[in-house]
Enzyme design. Structure first.
Site, PDB file in Angstrom:
ATOM      1  N   HIS B  83      30.542  44.173   3.451  1.00 33.68           N
ATOM      2  CA  HIS B  83      30.914  44.717   4.763  1.00 33.68           C
ATOM      3  C   HIS B  83      30.344  46.113   5.002  1.00 33.68           C
ATOM      4  O   HIS B  83      30.710  46.788   5.963  1.00 33.68           O
ATOM      5  CB  HIS B  83      32.444  44.773   4.933  1.00 33.68           C
ATOM      6  CG  HIS B  83      33.057  43.431   5.198  1.00 33.68           C
ATOM      7  ND1 HIS B  83      34.392  43.252   5.390  1.00 33.68           N
ATOM      8  CD2 HIS B  83      32.499  42.203   5.293  1.00 33.68           C
ATOM      9  CE1 HIS B  83      34.638  41.966   5.591  1.00 33.68           C
ATOM     10  NE2 HIS B  83      33.499  41.310   5.530  1.00 33.68           N
ATOM     11  N   ILE B  90      30.191  50.672   8.436  1.00 33.27           N
ATOM     12  CA  ILE B  90      31.173  49.759   7.853  1.00 33.27           C
ATOM     13  C   ILE B  90      31.639  48.769   8.906  1.00 33.27           C
ATOM     14  O   ILE B  90      31.963  49.148  10.030  1.00 33.27           O
ATOM     15  CB  ILE B  90      32.406  50.553   7.345  1.00 33.27           C
ATOM     16  CG1 ILE B  90      31.958  51.661   6.393  1.00 33.27           C
ATOM     17  CG2 ILE B  90      33.410  49.627   6.677  1.00 33.27           C
ATOM     18  CD1 ILE B  90      33.016  52.739   6.179  1.00 33.27           C
ATOM     19  N   CYS B  91      31.644  47.501   8.531  1.00 34.81           N
ATOM     20  CA  CYS B  91      32.090  46.465   9.466  1.00 34.81           C
ATOM     21  C   CYS B  91      33.442  45.969   8.986  1.00 34.81           C
ATOM     22  O   CYS B  91      33.526  45.146   8.096  1.00 34.81           O
ATOM     23  CB  CYS B  91      31.034  45.362   9.481  1.00 34.81           C
ATOM     24  SG  CYS B  91      31.601  43.753   9.981  1.00 34.81           S
ATOM     25  N   LEU B  92      34.491  46.554   9.525  1.00 39.01           N
ATOM     26  CA  LEU B  92      35.830  46.249   9.033  1.00 39.01           C
ATOM     27  C   LEU B  92      36.780  46.225  10.221  1.00 39.01           C
ATOM     28  O   LEU B  92      36.772  47.145  11.034  1.00 39.01           O
ATOM     29  CB  LEU B  92      36.239  47.343   8.042  1.00 39.01           C
ATOM     30  CG  LEU B  92      37.544  47.154   7.294  1.00 39.01           C
ATOM     31  CD1 LEU B  92      37.440  45.994   6.324  1.00 39.01           C
ATOM     32  CD2 LEU B  92      37.922  48.419   6.546  1.00 39.01           C
TER      33      LEU B  92
END
Ligand SMILES: [Zn+2]
Ligand SMILES: [Zn+2]
Ligand SMILES: [Zn+2]
Ligand SMILES: [Zn+2]
Ligand SMILES: [Zn+2]
Ligand SMILES: [Zn+2]
Lengths: 520, 152
Positions: B83, B90-92
């Site tokens: 992620h 950040i892909c969260l």
């Protein structure tokens, strides 16, 4: 998924294949359709004018609704359900939104567990008392860290209490910035409690109420599977179409909004017929990932293949004549133009090299890149040509006024230019997507028919596009020819789309097949 | 600024005791803070490394999530994670409008990211990392992420 056998759909019937080049009357199934060109001069059959035109194989049924229609549909359903449940319309509206406008489900749940439902929708007995603001001793707001005995606070039944300011800021953010209305969650971490309408009435400030109402109305369209907003900027219309998500491999549901925008009901992207949504998505992703490899191709300048002087493309037409040496060539394949339009014409088709040449891995990967570039090049070229065609048209439009005065033609009479330009745009849009589609097709005799149709349309388009580059003073003399070419383009497009749509729809022994892995 | 009181309280707390592996590096103003995180067990992916996080607060923080990215310098690499893009983005869902709650704070975000790393065993970047890093010019908050899977 192993898609070696994946039949996305199928064969045109034998007779259709036979008839397809037989004459210009468009053969069997389409002879009774009324083309979008109403001028009687155009010269092909419109005899069945009184009969409502039959839908063509690539057309889907749809309706367009404006804001007033959408509102009245909602009111109608609210009245209907209100009568069944015995709840006042206002509460019924809340319940319908709560169950995402699924009437049957709402009635079922209502009969089954009324109390729980009312509670969840914020209409329960515990809320008979209106929600209220409280001052709480020793309270510290977890969001802004403010405290003090005079701080107004609010909490729903979940008990997550925040100060009024924070709650309002939060709702403003959701409504104004994120466009939410019917399903805003409690600001508490991980809390799924939906802010009910009575709480919203209490908390939402005056300046947001209109926006909130608009959003609330919008949820009706958002919640219904058969309704979608037209994606054109600022368009207020919604489209009603019954094509199901699961059928999108078999049909490409292009719809036409009242605002003039043509888009795909399946994925809401611009019209991408004849390519199915999933392939379009895949293709766009691929183009994005490979953008640098492919970028060099769509450049605006190339060299003349004969004398190597630099040639800039300023119109949409791909028939290039070098100013210096007069060599005529094709912008897309750089081949000699005279070979285009004869049996030698092979510009649209990618020739796979024979097995011996592509044996080692490196050669294979080079060939796979070449294959992609072949299709990408043509895809990108039509996109760009459509823009250039449009530029030329806009310049031409200015000159249309001159044409009117110099030739004595009326405004209505110069509209053929407008019709031609629109046909060009539409055909290039279709051509563009035929190349993305063809990239995913495995080779069989139906692909050849597809490519023949593609070639015919492409040639028709180039012929028409070329006329746009003629000097304005010649245009009035070219009116009839241009109208013929426009009609011919439109007809080739209808044939291509109809054939492909039939193939997609039917499935069976003769079928357009995708290359392995295309629907992964 | 909407919540200067909130940020000064957070800062006060960050200057006191923090969970192991989390430390405040700089907080000169209410716009941008730097935090370091370290994975506490000996997950071979992150052993002996310290990662630096940059927090940027918009004018409506904490109603809106802060912008949180890993930053790279000679002593701080970008952690390997499905992620985390190699440019530090950040892909969260926690940091996205749908997953953010204004009750979250800098410390809780650090703790979440720390445990996101601790629990990971995949030595890989998100799908499409190279293309994304090459082409993305958007700020993280404007990116419409499709969350690959929220379990990681
Ligand atoms: Zn507050
Ligand atoms: Zn709550
Ligand atoms: Zn529209
Ligand atoms: Zn689509
Ligand atoms: Zn030349
Ligand atoms: Zn060519």
């Amino acid at each position: 998924m192993d898609s070696e056998d994946e039949v996305i759909s199928v064969a045109s019937s034998e007779e259709m294949m036979e008839d397809q080049d037989s004459d210009l009357s468009m053969g069997g199934d389409y002879s009774d359709v009324d083309l979008d060109v109403d001028d009687p001069d155009v010269g092909f059959e419109t005899q069945d004018k009184d009969i409502k035109p039959k839908r063509r194989p690539y057309e889907v049924e749809f309706n367009i609704y404006g804001p007033a229609d959408i509102q009245s549909h909602q009111d109608q359903q609210i009245d209907e359900v209100s009568a069944i449940l015995g709840q006042p319309p206002e509460a019924t509206a809340i319940l319908l939104r709560h169950t995402r406008w699924n009437k049957e489900r709402l009635i079922e749940i209502y009969m089954d567990k009324q109390d729980t439902l009312l509670e969840e929708a914020g209409l329960g007995k515990s809320l008979a008392k209106l929600p209220e603001l409280k001052k709480v001793k020793g309270f510290v707001c977890e969001i802004c860290c403010e405290d003090g005995p005079d701080l107004k606070t609010f909490s729903m039944k979940c008990g997550h209490r925040f100060c009024l300011d924070c709650y309002r800021q939060y709702l403003a953010q959701k409504i104004q910035e994120e466009g939410e209305a019917a399903r805003i969650k409690c600001p508490g971490d991980g809390c799924n409690k939906i802010v009910d309408s009575k709480s919203l009435d209490l908390l939402v400030t005056e300046d947001l109420k209109d926006r909130y109402q608009v959003l609330l109305t919008r949820t009706y369209v958002d919640d219904k599977e058969n309704l979608k907003w037209c994606p054109a900027p600022n368009c207020e219309y919604a489209v009603d179409c019954r094509v199901k998500q699961r059928d999108l491999n078999k049909t490409v549901p292009t719809v036409h909004c009242t605002c003039g925008h043509h888009f795909c009901f399946g994925c809401t992207l611009n019209d991408h017929q004849p390519a199915p949504c999933s392939l379009v998505k895949k293709w766009l992703k691929k183009c994005e990932d490979d953008s640098e490899t492919a970028n060099w191709i769509s450049a605006n300048t190339k060299e003349c293949p004969k004398c190597h002087s630099t040639i800039e493309k300023n119109g949409g037409c791909n028939h290039m004549t070098c100013r210096k040496c007069k060599h005529e060539f094709c912008w897309m394949c750089m081949g000699v133009w005279s070979e285009h339009g004869t049996s030698w014409y092979n510009c649209n088709r990618f020739e796979e090299k024979s097995g011996s040449e592509a044996r080692d891995a490196q050669a294979k990967s080079r060939q796979s890149l070449e294959r992609y570039l072949h299709y990408y090049n043509r895809y990108a070229n039509h996109e760009q040509s459509a823009k250039l065609d449009k530029d030329i048209y806009l310049k031409t439009e200015k000159k249309m006024t001159q044409l009117q005065s110099s030739s004595g033609m009326s405004w209505i009479e110069v509209q053929f230019l407008d019709a031609a330009s629109q046909a060009l745009q539409q055909c290039r849009q279709t051509l563009k997507w035929t190349y993305a589609f063809a990239y995913y097709l495995a080779r069989n005799n139906l692909t050849e028919i597809f490519e023949d149709n593609q070639k015919d349309l492409e040639l028709a388009v180039e012929n028409l596009s070329e006329m746009f580059e003629k000097p304005t003073d010649q245009l009035s003399g070219l009116k009839v020819e241009m109208m013929d070419k426009t009609a011919y383009c439109t007809r080739r497009r209808i044939i291509l789309l109809s054939d492909t749509a039939e193939n997609l729809k039917n499935g069976g022994a003769h079928s357009l097949r995708l290359r392995p892995g295309s629907f992964d | 600024m909407f919540a200067s009181k909130r940020l000064s309280k957070e800062l006060q707390k960050l200057q006191g005791t923090l969970p192991p592996g989390i430390s405040l590096i700089s907080a000169e103003n209410f716009e941008e803070w730097l935090m370091d995180i370290k994975v506490m067990d000996d997950n071979p992916l992150y052993r002996n490394e310290v990662y630096r996080l940059r927090f940027r607060f918009g004018s409506s923080y904490p109603i809106e999530a802060p912008e949180v990215t890993f930053v790279q310098d000679p002593s701080h690499p970008i952690p390997m994670h499905p992620h985390v893009y190699s440019n530090g983005i950040i892909c969260l869902d926690l940091l996205d409008t749908s997953g953010w709650s204004p009750v979250q704070n800098v410390e809780s975000v650090c703790v979440s990211l720390q445990s996101m790393l601790t629990g990971n065993s995949k030595n890989e970047r998100p799908p499409g990392n190279d293309a994304f890093v090459r082409t993305n010019r958007q700020r993280p908050r404007d990116i419409n992420f499709v969350f690959h899977d929220n379990k990681v």
